[in-house]
Design an enzyme around this catalytic site. Structure first.
Site, PDB file in Angstrom:
ATOM      1  N   GLY A 274     -25.074 -13.179  69.183  1.00 53.08           N
ATOM      2  CA  GLY A 274     -23.883 -12.839  69.550  1.00 53.08           C
ATOM      3  C   GLY A 274     -23.824 -11.707  70.435  1.00 53.08           C
ATOM      4  O   GLY A 274     -22.948 -11.092  69.705  1.00 53.08           O
TER       5      GLY A 274
ATOM      6  N   VAL B  55     -16.919  -9.992  72.464  1.00 53.65           N
ATOM      7  CA  VAL B  55     -16.239  -8.648  72.315  1.00 53.65           C
ATOM      8  C   VAL B  55     -17.321  -7.917  71.796  1.00 53.65           C
ATOM      9  O   VAL B  55     -17.050  -6.743  71.274  1.00 53.65           O
ATOM     10  CB  VAL B  55     -15.039  -8.747  72.994  1.00 53.65           C
ATOM     11  CG1 VAL B  55     -14.172  -9.365  73.484  1.00 53.65           C
ATOM     12  CG2 VAL B  55     -14.847 -10.141  70.979  1.00 53.65           C
TER      13      VAL B  55
ATOM     14  N   ASN C 114     -16.094 -12.242  60.142  1.00 58.83           N
ATOM     15  CA  ASN C 114     -15.273 -12.503  59.457  1.00 58.83           C
ATOM     16  C   ASN C 114     -15.762 -13.365  58.206  1.00 58.83           C
ATOM     17  O   ASN C 114     -14.994 -15.273  57.804  1.00 58.83           O
ATOM     18  CB  ASN C 114     -13.716 -12.902  60.047  1.00 58.83           C
ATOM     19  CG  ASN C 114     -12.622 -11.221  60.586  1.00 58.83           C
ATOM     20  OD1 ASN C 114     -13.511 -10.644  59.171  1.00 58.83           O
ATOM     21  ND2 ASN C 114     -11.600 -11.429  61.198  1.00 58.83           N
TER      22      ASN C 114
ATOM     23  N   SER D  19     -14.283  -4.237  60.359  1.00 56.14           N
ATOM     24  CA  SER D  19     -12.753  -3.772  61.258  1.00 56.14           C
ATOM     25  C   SER D  19     -13.072  -2.975  62.045  1.00 56.14           C
ATOM     26  O   SER D  19     -13.087  -1.539  62.001  1.00 56.14           O
ATOM     27  CB  SER D  19     -11.541  -3.450  60.076  1.00 56.14           C
ATOM     28  OG  SER D  19     -10.273  -3.569  61.001  1.00 56.14           O
ATOM     29  N   GLY D  20     -11.272  -3.049  62.923  1.00 57.29           N
ATOM     30  CA  GLY D  20     -10.987  -2.442  63.890  1.00 57.29           C
ATOM     31  C   GLY D  20     -10.997  -2.673  65.355  1.00 57.29           C
ATOM     32  O   GLY D  20     -11.008  -2.316  66.534  1.00 57.29           O
ATOM     33  N   GLY D  21     -11.746  -4.128  65.190  1.00 56.34           N
ATOM     34  CA  GLY D  21     -11.477  -4.659  66.598  1.00 56.34           C
ATOM     35  C   GLY D  21     -12.301  -4.250  67.814  1.00 56.34           C
ATOM     36  O   GLY D  21     -13.412  -3.557  67.165  1.00 56.34           O
TER      37      GLY D  21
ATOM     38  N   LYS E 203     -13.212  -7.068  52.560  1.00 54.81           N
ATOM     39  CA  LYS E 203     -12.816  -7.436  54.592  1.00 54.81           C
ATOM     40  C   LYS E 203     -11.716  -8.298  53.939  1.00 54.81           C
ATOM     41  O   LYS E 203     -11.008  -7.845  55.253  1.00 54.81           O
ATOM     42  CB  LYS E 203     -13.819  -7.989  54.977  1.00 54.81           C
ATOM     43  CG  LYS E 203     -13.108  -8.147  56.889  1.00 54.81           C
ATOM     44  CD  LYS E 203     -12.411  -7.120  57.584  1.00 54.81           C
ATOM     45  CE  LYS E 203     -12.192  -7.163  59.010  1.00 54.81           C
ATOM     46  NZ  LYS E 203     -11.575  -8.182  59.454  1.00 54.81           N
TER      47      LYS E 203
ATOM     48  N   HIS F 233      -8.349  -6.528  52.615  1.00 56.09           N
ATOM     49  CA  HIS F 233      -7.979  -5.593  53.897  1.00 56.09           C
ATOM     50  C   HIS F 233      -6.960  -6.291  54.461  1.00 56.09           C
ATOM     51  O   HIS F 233      -5.940  -5.541  55.493  1.00 56.09           O
ATOM     52  CB  HIS F 233      -9.188  -5.095  54.481  1.00 56.09           C
ATOM     53  CG  HIS F 233      -8.582  -4.797  56.338  1.00 56.09           C
ATOM     54  ND1 HIS F 233      -8.742  -5.115  57.424  1.00 56.09           N
ATOM     55  CD2 HIS F 233      -9.263  -2.767  56.285  1.00 56.09           C
ATOM     56  CE1 HIS F 233      -8.422  -4.689  57.535  1.00 56.09           C
ATOM     57  NE2 HIS F 233      -8.522  -2.532  57.657  1.00 56.09           N
ATOM     58  N   ASN F 234      -7.727  -7.753  55.463  1.00 53.38           N
ATOM     59  CA  ASN F 234      -6.621  -8.156  56.415  1.00 53.38           C
ATOM     60  C   ASN F 234      -5.958  -8.520  55.793  1.00 53.38           C
ATOM     61  O   ASN F 234      -4.323  -8.497  56.502  1.00 53.38           O
ATOM     62  CB  ASN F 234      -7.217  -9.371  56.919  1.00 53.38           C
ATOM     63  CG  ASN F 234      -8.379  -9.187  58.078  1.00 53.38           C
ATOM     64  OD1 ASN F 234      -9.385  -7.989  58.266  1.00 53.38           O
ATOM     65  ND2 ASN F 234      -9.010  -9.700  58.348  1.00 53.38           N
TER      66      ASN F 234
ATOM     67  N   GLU G  37      -3.066  -5.888  55.670  1.00 54.19           N
ATOM     68  CA  GLU G  37      -2.358  -5.796  57.236  1.00 54.19           C
ATOM     69  C   GLU G  37      -1.878  -6.169  57.363  1.00 54.19           C
ATOM     70  O   GLU G  37      -0.932  -6.170  58.006  1.00 54.19           O
ATOM     71  CB  GLU G  37      -4.451  -6.069  58.354  1.00 54.19           C
ATOM     72  CG  GLU G  37      -3.629  -6.103  59.220  1.00 54.19           C
ATOM     73  CD  GLU G  37      -5.493  -6.534  60.276  1.00 54.19           C
ATOM     74  OE1 GLU G  37      -6.616  -5.977  59.723  1.00 54.19           O
ATOM     75  OE2 GLU G  37      -4.407  -7.185  60.884  1.00 54.19           O
TER      76      GLU G  37
HETATM   77  P1  NBP Z   1     -16.243 -15.082  68.871  1.00 52.42           P
HETATM   78  O1  NBP Z   1     -15.376 -15.440  67.186  1.00 52.42           O
HETATM   79  O2  NBP Z   1     -14.914 -14.909  69.968  1.00 52.42           O
HETATM   80  O3  NBP Z   1     -17.194 -15.891  69.022  1.00 52.42           O
HETATM   81  C1  NBP Z   1     -18.086 -15.735  69.719  1.00 52.42           C
HETATM   82  C2  NBP Z   1     -19.757 -15.552  70.341  1.00 52.42           C
HETATM   83  O4  NBP Z   1     -20.053 -16.870  68.945  1.00 52.42           O
HETATM   84  C3  NBP Z   1     -20.065 -16.274  70.904  1.00 52.42           C
HETATM   85  O5  NBP Z   1     -21.510 -15.157  71.691  1.00 52.42           O
HETATM   86  C4  NBP Z   1     -20.626 -17.489  70.603  1.00 52.42           C
HETATM   87  O6  NBP Z   1     -22.033 -18.021  71.887  1.00 52.42           O
HETATM   88  C5  NBP Z   1     -20.811 -17.352  69.670  1.00 52.42           C
HETATM   89  N1  NBP Z   1     -20.896 -18.965  69.171  1.00 52.42           N
HETATM   90  C6  NBP Z   1     -20.234 -19.914  68.817  1.00 52.42           C
HETATM   91 BR1  NBP Z   1     -19.047 -19.909  69.573  1.00 52.42          BR
HETATM   92  N2  NBP Z   1     -20.968 -20.971  68.613  1.00 52.42           N
HETATM   93  C7  NBP Z   1     -22.242 -20.366  68.667  1.00 52.42           C
HETATM   94  C8  NBP Z   1     -22.840 -21.607  67.895  1.00 52.42           C
HETATM   95  N3  NBP Z   1     -23.101 -22.609  67.538  1.00 52.42           N
HETATM   96  N4  NBP Z   1     -24.362 -20.952  68.275  1.00 52.42           N
HETATM   97  C9  NBP Z   1     -24.603 -19.889  68.582  1.00 52.42           C
HETATM   98  N5  NBP Z   1     -23.944 -19.507  68.552  1.00 52.42           N
HETATM   99  C10 NBP Z   1     -22.965 -19.395  68.997  1.00 52.42           C
HETATM  100  O7  NBP Z   1     -16.522 -13.273  69.046  1.00 52.42           O
HETATM  101  P2  NBP Z   1     -15.715 -11.837  68.545  1.00 52.42           P
HETATM  102  O8  NBP Z   1     -14.312 -11.810  68.693  1.00 52.42           O
HETATM  103  O9  NBP Z   1     -17.145 -11.292  69.652  1.00 52.42           O
HETATM  104  O10 NBP Z   1     -16.334 -12.225  66.944  1.00 52.42           O
HETATM  105  C11 NBP Z   1     -17.153 -12.282  66.090  1.00 52.42           C
HETATM  106  C12 NBP Z   1     -17.694 -12.179  64.793  1.00 52.42           C
HETATM  107  O11 NBP Z   1     -16.684 -11.149  64.133  1.00 52.42           O
HETATM  108  C13 NBP Z   1     -16.293 -13.276  64.341  1.00 52.42           C
HETATM  109  O12 NBP Z   1     -16.943 -13.939  62.977  1.00 52.42           O
HETATM  110  C14 NBP Z   1     -14.651 -12.727  64.344  1.00 52.42           C
HETATM  111  O13 NBP Z   1     -13.949 -13.193  63.629  1.00 52.42           O
HETATM  112  C15 NBP Z   1     -15.494 -11.143  63.863  1.00 52.42           C
HETATM  113  N6  NBP Z   1     -14.749 -10.637  63.668  1.00 52.42           N
HETATM  114  C16 NBP Z   1     -13.860 -10.506  65.112  1.00 52.42           C
HETATM  115  C17 NBP Z   1     -12.888  -9.276  65.383  1.00 52.42           C
HETATM  116  C18 NBP Z   1     -11.996  -9.018  66.577  1.00 52.42           C
HETATM  117  O14 NBP Z   1     -11.168  -7.969  67.285  1.00 52.42           O
HETATM  118  N7  NBP Z   1     -12.192  -9.922  67.602  1.00 52.42           N
HETATM  119  C19 NBP Z   1     -13.331  -7.928  64.642  1.00 52.42           C
HETATM  120  C20 NBP Z   1     -13.272  -8.139  63.510  1.00 52.42           C
HETATM  121  C21 NBP Z   1     -14.232  -9.886  63.452  1.00 52.42           C
HETATM  122  P3  NBP Z   1     -21.920 -18.278  73.549  1.00 52.42           P
HETATM  123  O15 NBP Z   1     -21.157 -17.015  74.055  1.00 52.42           O
HETATM  124  O16 NBP Z   1     -22.596 -19.028  73.839  1.00 52.42           O
HETATM  125  O17 NBP Z   1     -20.348 -19.208  73.351  1.00 52.42           O
END
Ligand code: NBP
Length: 475
Positions: free
Chosen positions: A9, A12, A102, A128-130, A182, A185-186, A189
């Site tokens: 995965g 970002v 999450n 956490s921390g984006g 977590k 925490h949110n 937030e």
């Molecule tokens: P996203 O939440 O936008 O997810 C995108 C990723 O999920 C890509 O790698 C995508 O692969 C993969 N994916 C999906 Br969509 N469906 C899939 C499937 N069926 N099989 C395999 N891979 C799949 O990414 P993110 O913003 O980097 O966040 C990742 C996790 O971290 C999330 O759970 C998010 O809630 C959590 N989180 C995010 C933040 C933040 O600030 N963004 C902070 C803390 C936690 P692909 O490239 O092939 O489409």
């Protein structure tokens, strides 16, 4: 070359976490459903450390040292299950999956139980921390077995943020504990941001201060007890000017707040646990209200004051709002920590609230100077019945009280909504009451539904024969 750890995965969060691991000297296997992301990571950042790109799950798993440690960073929900279903058959007993998404803690409990049957450790981990935190050091909240933490914990501690040399990562507890905290925490937030927004709104409406003036106020506040990431970035956002129009950025943004759902989860779970998290609930509802555009348009002309305070009072009001913000924030955190204590009790997690405050001091969105005070409070008394009972917090809130009451009264008089400030104050006053009107509610429930009541002077449950001679019977 075999890898110490793998990340699947690579959007970002996953990409930056993988880079963080590599920058700390780990050899990192990287994989993503869509190969382009894996290729891009290695092409752009391959020089930062040792990456082992894999383009199938089989190759990814084969490239890992045993016991295998895999971090899953995909979209929460069905995608996480899909990845686990693909991954688990390739793993062996003793291997571990770290879900850094999450996830809802109930999903984590389900996944942990299912994988445990197969001898695979599942570590539901709040991060956490984006985007920036993932790269430079997030706050990490892992939940799972002690055995899994012994293997993966030191790696997570290495890449986590550090405050005074202490990593912002600790073993929170078993199964869903990490994702639960977590979630809270949110939720906190949400409450924090709502209170900041109310402070800004009231000061702007009441004193006529511009966003730029208020940016300076928040910048000043950030040098004192309110010092925190959210106050710091509030000053940034309020000070920002829209390049296209030359207007304050905050005035060109549509005033409808969105949400991804963790705040709502926090409130839903709090309702189940019976814990009043009024600050978080008000924050979630305030966002909902903001989004009801048609209803807001239809009700905009409802009568009510739209006044300004006496301009001579601006300085005092600003200081009052600062104190009210701090007091309300303490209440919101007190409620969040109560919710964690209740869940810890209900699920047998034995969460150390002091340790949690410690790992929230850096890396995460709610990082704030006063988390050190929370840490100290729970270290002094791990069974503290409420954060508000800690001598430091008791004193701060006592000193803020007059200001807090003036702020809520001023807002009501001027017609400025402050659901966060007002509900926090009501919560505080409810805690202080010798007797609550719950006694009347019990009476009403007994009247219409024979639900019975308990007496202050005797044990047992009682019912009054309301439609008869109104004598009392023991139930
Ligand atoms: P996203 O939440 O936008 O997810 C995108 C990723 O999920 C890509 O790698 C995508 O692969 C993969 N994916 C999906 Br969509 N469906 C899939 C499937 N069926 N099989 C395999 N891979 C799949 O990414 P993110 O913003 O980097 O966040 C990742 C996790 O971290 C999330 O759970 C998010 O809630 C959590 N989180 C995010 C933040 C933040 O600030 N963004 C902070 C803390 C936690 P692909 O490239 O092939 O489409």
């Amino acid at each position: 070359m075999t890898a110490d750890i793998g990340v699947t995965g690579l959007a970002v969060m996953g990409r930056n976490l993988a880079r963080n691991l590599a920058r700390h000297g780990y050899t990192v296997a990287v994989h993503n459903r869509t190969a382009a992301r894996t290729e891009a990571l290695v092409a752009e950042y391959g020089h930062e450390g040792k990456f082992v790109p894999a383009f199938s799950m089989e190759d990814f798993v084969a490239s890992l040292d045993r016991p295998r440690r895999v971090i899953v960073m995909v979209k929460a929900g069905a995608p996480t299950d899909a990845v686990i279903d693909e991954l688990a058959p390739l793993l062996e007993p003793g291997d571990m999956i770290v879900d850094g998404g999450n996830a809802h803690f109930e999903d984590t409990r389900r996944r942990e139980a299912a994988l445990r049957e197969r001898g695979i450790h599942f570590v539901g981990t709040g991060i956490s921390g984006g985007e920036e935190g993932a790269l430079l050091g997030p706050s990490i909240m892992p939940g799972g077995s002690a055995e899994a933490y012994a293997s993966v914990g030191p790696i997570l501690e290495t890449i986590a943020a550090k405050v005074d040399g202490t990593p912002c990562c600790t073993h929170v507890g078993p199964d869903g504990a990490g994702h639960f905290v977590k979630m809270v925490h949110n939720g906190i937030e949400y409450a924090d941001m709502q209170l900041i927004a109310e402070a800004y709104d009231l000061l702007r409406q009441a004193t006529g201060a511009t966003p730029a003036d208020l940016a300076a106020v928040f910048r000043e506040w950030n040098t004192g007890e309110l010092e925190s990431f959210l106050i710091e970035i509030t000053a940034e956002v309020l000070g920002h000017v829209d390049a296209a129009t030359g207007r304050p950025f905050v005035d060109i943004v549509l005033d409808q707040a969105e949400q991804k759902g963790t705040g709502r989860w926090t409130v839903q779970v709090a309702l189940e646990l019976g814990v009043p998290v009024t600050g978080i609930a008000e924050a979630v509802f305030a966002r909902s209200l903001s989004g009801h555009a048609a209803q807001r348009a239809a009700t905009r002309s409802l009568p009510g004051p739209r006044g300004q305070a006496d301009p001579g009072d601006a300085a005092r009001l600003t200081e009052d709002v600062r104190r009210a913000l701090y007091a309300s924030k303490i209440v919101a955190y007190a409620q969040g920590f109560d919710q964690i204590a209740a869940a810890s009790e209900a699920y047998g997690w034995e969460i150390d609230r002091g340790a949690l405050a410690t790992i929230w001091r850096g890396g995460c969105i709610i990082r704030a100077r006063f988390l050190d005070r929370i840490r100290a409070a729970y270290q002094a008394d791990p069974a503290l019945p409420s954060l508000l009972c800690d001598p430091y917090f008791t004193q701060v809130v006592a000193e803020a009280q007059e200001s807090w009451r003036r702020v809520v009264a001023t807002a009501a008089t001027l017609g400025v909504p402050v659901p966060g400030f007002a509900s926090a104050l009501s919560y505080y006053d409810a805690l202080r009451r010798d007797r609550l009107p719950a006694a009347l509610i019990q009476g009403l429930r007994d009247f219409f539904g024979a639900h019975t009541y308990r007496r202050v002077d005797r044990d047992g449950a009682y019912h009054t024969l309301w439609s008869g001679d109104r004598s009392e019977v023991q139930a």
